[in-house]
Design an enzyme around this catalytic site. Structure first.
Site, mmCIF file in Angstrom:
data_model
loop_
_atom_site.group_PDB
_atom_site.id
_atom_site.type_symbol
_atom_site.label_atom_id
_atom_site.label_comp_id
_atom_site.label_asym_id
_atom_site.label_seq_id
_atom_site.Cartn_x
_atom_site.Cartn_y
_atom_site.Cartn_z
ATOM 1 N N ARG A 62 0.823 -1.203 0.000
ATOM 2 C CA ARG A 62 0.000 0.000 0.000
ATOM 3 C C ARG A 62 0.861 1.259 0.000
ATOM 4 O O ARG A 62 0.563 2.257 -0.667
ATOM 5 C CB ARG A 62 -0.909 -0.047 1.226
ATOM 6 C CG ARG A 62 -1.806 1.121 1.371
ATOM 7 C CD ARG A 62 -3.173 0.725 1.884
ATOM 8 N NE ARG A 62 -3.931 1.930 2.156
ATOM 9 C CZ ARG A 62 -3.978 2.508 3.347
ATOM 10 N NH1 ARG A 62 -3.341 1.973 4.376
ATOM 11 N NH2 ARG A 62 -4.656 3.612 3.516
ATOM 12 N N HIS A 66 0.740 4.163 -2.800
ATOM 13 C CA HIS A 66 0.516 5.537 -2.366
ATOM 14 C C HIS A 66 1.665 6.429 -2.857
ATOM 15 O O HIS A 66 1.442 7.526 -3.377
ATOM 16 C CB HIS A 66 0.424 5.525 -0.835
ATOM 17 C CG HIS A 66 0.277 6.862 -0.207
ATOM 18 N ND1 HIS A 66 -0.752 7.183 0.630
ATOM 19 C CD2 HIS A 66 1.046 7.955 -0.270
ATOM 20 C CE1 HIS A 66 -0.621 8.428 1.041
ATOM 21 N NE2 HIS A 66 0.458 8.925 0.510
ATOM 22 N N ASP A 74 8.713 8.404 -5.719
ATOM 23 C CA ASP A 74 9.887 9.211 -5.364
ATOM 24 C C ASP A 74 10.142 9.204 -3.862
ATOM 25 O O ASP A 74 10.863 10.053 -3.350
ATOM 26 C CB ASP A 74 9.699 10.657 -5.845
ATOM 27 C CG ASP A 74 8.602 11.380 -5.075
ATOM 28 O OD1 ASP A 74 7.766 10.691 -4.420
ATOM 29 O OD2 ASP A 74 8.564 12.613 -5.093
ATOM 30 N N GLU A 88 2.803 13.930 3.615
ATOM 31 C CA GLU A 88 1.751 13.010 3.160
ATOM 32 C C GLU A 88 1.339 12.036 4.256
ATOM 33 O O GLU A 88 0.160 11.758 4.453
ATOM 34 C CB GLU A 88 2.258 12.151 1.985
ATOM 35 C CG GLU A 88 2.320 12.851 0.655
ATOM 36 C CD GLU A 88 3.080 12.013 -0.377
ATOM 37 O OE1 GLU A 88 2.957 10.773 -0.374
ATOM 38 O OE2 GLU A 88 3.814 12.613 -1.185
ATOM 39 N N ASN A 94 -7.597 9.800 6.376
ATOM 40 C CA ASN A 94 -6.855 8.920 7.296
ATOM 41 C C ASN A 94 -6.201 7.791 6.529
ATOM 42 O O ASN A 94 -6.822 6.802 6.217
ATOM 43 C CB ASN A 94 -7.805 8.340 8.343
ATOM 44 C CG ASN A 94 -8.370 9.456 9.180
ATOM 45 O OD1 ASN A 94 -7.919 10.584 9.109
ATOM 46 N ND2 ASN A 94 -9.365 9.122 9.979
ATOM 47 N N PRO A 161 -6.964 7.797 -5.203
ATOM 48 C CA PRO A 161 -8.314 7.293 -5.444
ATOM 49 C C PRO A 161 -8.955 6.874 -4.114
ATOM 50 O O PRO A 161 -8.312 6.231 -3.292
ATOM 51 C CB PRO A 161 -8.093 6.096 -6.362
ATOM 52 C CG PRO A 161 -6.632 5.769 -6.278
ATOM 53 C CD PRO A 161 -5.923 7.009 -5.855
ATOM 54 N N HIS A 191 -5.633 -5.848 -3.113
ATOM 55 C CA HIS A 191 -6.518 -5.964 -1.944
ATOM 56 C C HIS A 191 -6.580 -7.389 -1.428
ATOM 57 O O HIS A 191 -7.247 -7.663 -0.434
ATOM 58 C CB HIS A 191 -7.923 -5.437 -2.277
ATOM 59 C CG HIS A 191 -7.972 -3.948 -2.392
ATOM 60 N ND1 HIS A 191 -9.037 -3.266 -2.940
ATOM 61 C CD2 HIS A 191 -7.075 -2.991 -2.027
ATOM 62 C CE1 HIS A 191 -8.789 -1.958 -2.901
ATOM 63 N NE2 HIS A 191 -7.615 -1.775 -2.355
ATOM 64 N N THR A 246 -8.491 -14.500 2.886
ATOM 65 C CA THR A 246 -7.129 -15.028 3.086
ATOM 66 C C THR A 246 -6.161 -13.850 3.097
ATOM 67 O O THR A 246 -5.311 -13.718 2.216
ATOM 68 C CB THR A 246 -6.757 -16.003 1.950
ATOM 69 O OG1 THR A 246 -6.943 -15.306 0.688
ATOM 70 C CG2 THR A 246 -7.627 -17.244 1.949
ATOM 71 N N THR A 247 -6.284 -13.024 4.133
ATOM 72 C CA THR A 247 -5.670 -11.699 4.082
ATOM 73 C C THR A 247 -4.144 -11.669 4.111
ATOM 74 O O THR A 247 -3.545 -10.681 3.719
ATOM 75 C CB THR A 247 -6.251 -10.810 5.202
ATOM 76 O OG1 THR A 247 -5.685 -9.513 5.088
ATOM 77 C CG2 THR A 247 -5.910 -11.363 6.575
ATOM 78 N N ASP A 251 -3.269 -14.114 -3.253
ATOM 79 C CA ASP A 251 -3.938 -15.067 -4.147
ATOM 80 C C ASP A 251 -5.054 -14.347 -4.895
ATOM 81 O O ASP A 251 -5.134 -13.114 -4.856
ATOM 82 C CB ASP A 251 -4.484 -16.261 -3.331
ATOM 83 C CG ASP A 251 -5.413 -15.801 -2.215
ATOM 84 O OD1 ASP A 251 -5.950 -14.670 -2.288
ATOM 85 O OD2 ASP A 251 -5.628 -16.569 -1.261
HETATM 86 C C1 LIG Z 1 -10.150 10.159 10.604
HETATM 87 O O1 LIG Z 1 -9.683 10.017 11.929
HETATM 88 C C2 LIG Z 1 -10.333 10.844 12.848
HETATM 89 C C3 LIG Z 1 -9.641 10.702 14.199
HETATM 90 O O2 LIG Z 1 -9.107 9.429 14.382
HETATM 91 C C4 LIG Z 1 -11.820 10.453 12.893
HETATM 92 O O3 LIG Z 1 -12.500 11.286 13.785
HETATM 93 C C5 LIG Z 1 -12.407 10.612 11.489
HETATM 94 O O4 LIG Z 1 -13.752 10.152 11.481
HETATM 95 C C6 LIG Z 1 -11.621 9.819 10.464
HETATM 96 N N1 LIG Z 1 -12.105 10.122 9.136
HETATM 97 C C7 LIG Z 1 -12.230 9.175 8.184
HETATM 98 C C8 LIG Z 1 -12.729 9.641 6.859
HETATM 99 O O5 LIG Z 1 -11.924 8.020 8.351
#
Ligand SMILES: *[C@@H]1O[C@H](CO)[C@@H](O)[C@H](O)[C@H]1NC(C)=O
Ligand SMILES: *[C@@H]1O[C@H](CO)[C@@H](O)[C@H](O)[C@H]1NC(C)=O
Ligand SMILES: *[C@@H]1O[C@H](CO)[C@@H](O)[C@H](O)[C@H]1NC(C)=O
Length: 319
Positions: A62, A66, A74, A88, A94, A161, A191, A246-247, A251
């Site tokens: 991930r 990203h 980079d 970033e 989040n 995205p 994923h 199967t995280t 696969d």
């Molecule tokens: C991001 O994290 C904050 C604090 O942990 C939380 O209040 C908020 O709902 C989260 N937003 C998303 C889009 O996940």
């Protein structure tokens, strides 16, 4: 003769102008002479971290994705915030990236063996490949020679995205980076490793639309189990769901579950909304081999988007 050379030269200019970040001369042999130990040092760092934390492969894959989607691959995602700029990694939405220490550990070992030569962006690209291979997925030769960037802005994470995107939004985001719908379907297969917090799929299981509580494209039993883990209010802080059953194994189960209406994100479900992408989902659900081949191809394409200027000594700070 000269006319042909000129045409080729002009053609190259056009390519450079249209795809400024995709013409760097990467090579699988880039460090063969300058740092022959590189790949084994990265692999060791990834292996060691995986022993203590089985979420490390998903985190590294991930992180690389990203990184490549913002300013090219980079290493900008690795930079710490400074007094003046929020980086970033500390930005909205989040993004909950973790396992940066794996790259730090690899970088330390590499600086001891071949100082000042290997970019953090290359280390991350190799670590992502190792994460896949060490989880039971395929391996491949990673083209190298990326440089590290000097800019990392929290606000740039809005360009990623989002899990709520529909197919046209996804397509636009990918095509802005020279990636096709086929790349989108293949890379979504990443994923197969990973976990989602409730907030990223809340839109499908609560107040989906003015008339429906739950996304009707979700299997109702699957939706019920997601709703029990993620109630509308007061879900546990780290509650969520793995992205397939199967995280920790790389696969094609992700695609099988998608066809069974058991995907997590709207952006997963979106892959079933055009005949072309749906056909690819079916193909990858049937053939793990076809998925792996397409995944490698698209990973190399994505990870060839470059954009840096220097070789960092510490992956968290610019030189
Ligand atoms: C991001 O994290 C904050 C604090 O942990 C939380 O209040 C908020 O709902 C989260 N937003 C998303 C889009 O996940
Ligand atoms: C970067 O940030 C992390 C987490 O906040 C901190 O532990 C680390 O010391 C910082 N590293 C540098 C080189 O600033
Ligand atoms: C996708 O979402 C965008 C933004 O919300 C919307 O304008 C567009 O109509 C949607 N496309 C489809 C095919 O639903």
């Amino acid at each position: 003769m000269r006319a042909v050379a000129l045409a080729v030269f002009l053609g190259l200019l056009v390519v450079i102008q249209v795809f400024p970040s995709s013409v760097a001369a990467l090579s699988t042999k880039y460090y063969d002479h300058s740092c022959p130990q590189l790949e084994s040092l990265v692999t060791n760092a990834v292996k060691k971290a995986m022993k203590n934390d089985n979420t490390v492969p998903a985190a590294l894959l991930r992180m690389h994705f990203h990184d490549c989607f913002i300013r090219g691959c980079d290493g900008s995602v690795l930079l710490n915030s400074t007094a003046k700029h929020t980086a970033e990694k500390d930005g909205p939405p989040n993004i909950s990236l973790h396992a940066f220490y794996v790259i730090d550990n690899a970088k330390k070992a590499i600086e001891a063996a071949c100082p000042g030569i290997v970019s953090c962006a290359d280390i991350l690209a190799l670590a992502a490949r190792d994460a896949v291979a060490l989880s039971g997925g395929p391996t491949w030769e990673v083209p190298k020679g990326r440089l590290d960037g000097r800019v990392s802005k929290a606000s740039d994470t809005r360009q990623l995205p989002a899990p709520t995107f529909n197919l046209s939004q996804l397509q636009q985001s990918f095509s802005q980076r020279g990636l096709s719908l086929d790349d989108l379907v293949a890379l979504s297969g990443g994923h197969t490793l990973g976990f989602a917090h409730c907030s990223s799929f809340q839109n499908r299981i609560h107040k989906f639309s003015p008339t429906r509580e739950v996304d009707p494209t979700l299997s109702s039993s699957f939706a019920a189990s997601l709703r029990s883990v993620c109630p509308e209010h007061n879900a546990l802080k780290n509650a969520g769901s793995t992205l397939d059953s199967t995280t920790t194994v790389f696969d094609n189960v992700y695609y099988k579950m998608l066809l069974q209406e058991r995907s997590i994100f709207s952006s997963d479900q979106a892959l079933l909304t055009s005949p072309r992408t749906k056909a690819l989902v079916s193909k990858f659900a049937t053939s793990r081999q076809a998925f792996e081949k397409a995944f490698i191809n698209s990973m190399i394409k994505m990870s060839s988007l470059t954009g840096g200027q220097e070789i960092r000594l510490n992956c968290r700070v610019v030189r």
